[in-house]
Design a protein around this motif. Structure first.
Motif, short mmCIF file in Angstrom:
data_model
loop_
_atom_site.label_atom_id
_atom_site.label_comp_id
_atom_site.label_asym_id
_atom_site.label_seq_id
_atom_site.Cartn_x
_atom_site.Cartn_y
_atom_site.Cartn_z
N CYS A 295 0.87 -1.17 0.00
CA CYS A 295 0.00 0.00 0.00
C CYS A 295 0.90 1.22 0.00
O CYS A 295 1.65 1.45 0.95
N CYS B 271 0.05 3.76 2.94
CA CYS B 271 0.50 3.30 4.26
C CYS B 271 2.00 2.99 4.28
O CYS B 271 2.58 2.86 5.36
N HIS C 238 -7.54 -0.34 1.75
CA HIS C 238 -7.20 0.98 2.31
C HIS C 238 -8.50 1.76 2.52
O HIS C 238 -9.26 1.98 1.59
N SER D 261 -6.04 4.57 6.22
CA SER D 261 -5.07 3.52 6.52
C SER D 261 -5.67 2.16 6.16
O SER D 261 -6.89 2.05 5.98
N CYS D 262 -4.81 1.18 6.01
CA CYS D 262 -5.29 -0.18 5.77
C CYS D 262 -5.63 -0.75 7.15
O CYS D 262 -4.73 -1.03 7.94
ZN ZN Z 1 -3.25 1.60 3.14
#
Ligand code: ZN
Ligand code: SAH
Ligand code: ZN
Ligand code: ZN
Ligand code: ZN
Length: 459
Positions: A375, A378, A388, A394-395
């Motif tokens: 990601c 992130c 995400h 955020s994940c």
């Molecule tokens: Zn993420």
């Protein structure tokens, strides 16, 4: 190492929740009495988060009284004769051979022809011919090969007793992944704390491949390993009270190992039993880090010893409490002897066990073949189901499944959860509301269930 055989991650999560059991750990007191497992830890009973009653000492390593029943009130007066009896007990409850004796035995064992190499499964011991007689009624393994001697974790039976050893061995895939990662990150020394299988993989490669430069030192409470490794390869160690059973010499071995001469970078990898004593583990790991720091040159003053702490995801907040610099990785660590925690697609359940590390998350490359992806926002690798979330930025998934954002809770929650208007937070539909137990889970009104809630009829 995970503990809860036969119960799912959810049960383990509940059992291991901070405060569960109503005991608080106060830590390692300066003049703590000792049991065969080193200095005892100080505890106090709690009720609703408050300390209650007399403080007492109990064994640091064994949470099952059957394994070690050491107990002493903090303010208890112990008579001279009881102290003497205790010392005698501690002495007689040490392993029957010393590490050095075991090394002597090993030297003689490897000189034996294959036909004479026997291992007693009952005593978990390599036998020399003069000892066969004594073990004649025991189950023996014969013709122990060099390959078997290099894989003691396969030869020894795993100590699965839930509360004390909780020996859960890495599946080969996870162990190989860890080792490759360690090598790719440029580490050449591994302090293996409670990771005998990783240690064994490193040792066995080092003996077979000439250009393999990685070294490992195993610290573990399982003394059976002293039959296979020298005093420079294995220290009998208790990670709940930072106790080296062989005293200062062993501590010095460990300190020397942590010296990074000739640019050989060192990482500590640990996979402790997760019985809840996170603060005891954290305090020991800080002492190991301090031992590393002692050996450091000026330029690294502000640094921490690199570490992988392998532990279930639901301990994330506990670990971060003690190690704020740590991040939890999405990688699911799999085990051989734990039916429940086999890898996602093929096993029955996904493993809840993760890697916590103080290394920069983006450096920890997770295998694309297993669905992990990077990601870019992130700046870390995440599992395939971990989406995400634009709102949280955020994940957010912790367990590998896709989580969903709840606007009322203002955070992402497990897919199986619903927002409960009674409790004013998300929970399983089957939860019992703290307030009106009888109401609808969605709107909180009496007279209907969630499935027929009028407020859901538009969807
Ligand atoms: Zn993420
Ligand atoms: N997955 C790891 C094993 C983890 S199981 C691997 O495959 O290598 C937990 C390990 O911690 C076991 O090896 C067990 O012997 C060790 N252990 C349990 N209690 C301990 C203690 N108090 N101090 C040090 N090691 C301990
Ligand atoms: Zn025997
Ligand atoms: Zn979200
Ligand atoms: Zn919610």
């Amino acid at each position: 190492g995970c503990v809860m055989a036969g119960s799912g991650a959810a049960d383990a999560e509940a059992l291991c929740a901070p405060g569960a059991g109503g005991l608080a750990l106060l830590g390692l007191a300066p003049n703590a009495p000792t049991c065969p497992h080193g200095p005892a830890l100080l505890f106090v009973k709690t009720s609703q988060g408050k300390e209650e009653g007399r403080r007492f000492y109990a064994c640091s390593a064994c949470r099952d009284r059957k394994d070690c029943n050491f107990f002493q009130w903090e303010d208890e007066k112990v008579s001279k004769s009881r102290l003497a009896a205790r010392e005698e007990y501690n002495r007689t409850h040490q392993p029957s051979h010393t590490h050095r004796q075991n090394m002597e035995r090993y030297k003689n064992f490897v000189l034996l022809p294959l036909a004479k190499r026997r291992f007693c499964q009952e005593c978990q011991q390599l036998l020399l011919p003069e000892e066969w007689e004594k073990h004649s009624n025991h189950q023996l393994l014969c013709e122990i090969s060099t390959a078997q001697l290099q894989s003691p974790s396969q030869l020894l039976y795993p100590l699965e007793n839930k509360k004390t050893n909780a020996q859960y061995l890495f599946a080969d895939r996870s162990c190989q992944f860890l080792l490759d990662l360690i090598i790719d990150l440029g580490f050449r020394r591994v302090l293996s704390v409670g990771t005998p299988r990783l240690h064994e993989m490193i040792q066995s490669k080092a003996s077979k491949e000439e250009d393999f430069r990685v070294r490992s030192l195993l610290l573990d409470i399982d003394f059976r390993y002293s039959q296979f490794y020298t005093e420079d390869e294995f220290c009998h160690y208790n990670m709940f009270n930072h106790y080296f059973f062989a005293g200062e010499a062993a501590r010095e071995t460990c300190r020397k190992f942590l010296c990074q001469d000739s640019g050989e970078r060192v990482i500590m990898v640990t996979d402790p039993p997760f019985g809840g004593l996170v603060e005891a583990l954290a305090s020991s790991f800080k002492r190991l880090m301090a031992l590393w720091k002692d050996t450091e040159k000026e330029d690294a003053i502000s640094q921490e010893m690199p570490m992988f702490w392998i532990f279930p995801y639901f301990f994330e907040s506990r670990i971060l409490e003690f190690f704020p610099s740590f991040t939890m990785m999405d990688y699911q660590v799999d085990y051989d002897n734990h039916a429940l925690y086999k890898h996602g697609k093929t096993g029955r359940r996904q493993s809840p066990v993760r890697i916590f590390t103080n290394l920069t998350p983006r450096m920890i490359v997770l295998p694309a073949e297993e669905g992990y992806r990077f990601c870019a926002i992130c700046q870390r690798y995440v599992s395939s189901g971990n989406q995400h979330c634009e709102i949280c930025n955020s994940c957010t998934s912790k367990d590998g499944r896709q989580w969903k954002h709840c606007f009322l809770c203002k955070k992402c929650v497990k897919p199986s959860w619903f927002h409960c208007n009674n409790c004013n937070c998300c929970a399983l539909p089957t939860h019992t509301c703290e307030k009106a137990a009888a109401g609808c889970f969605v709107c909180g009104q009496a007279g209907h269930k969630r499935s027929t809630c009028p407020s859901l009829s538009h969807s």
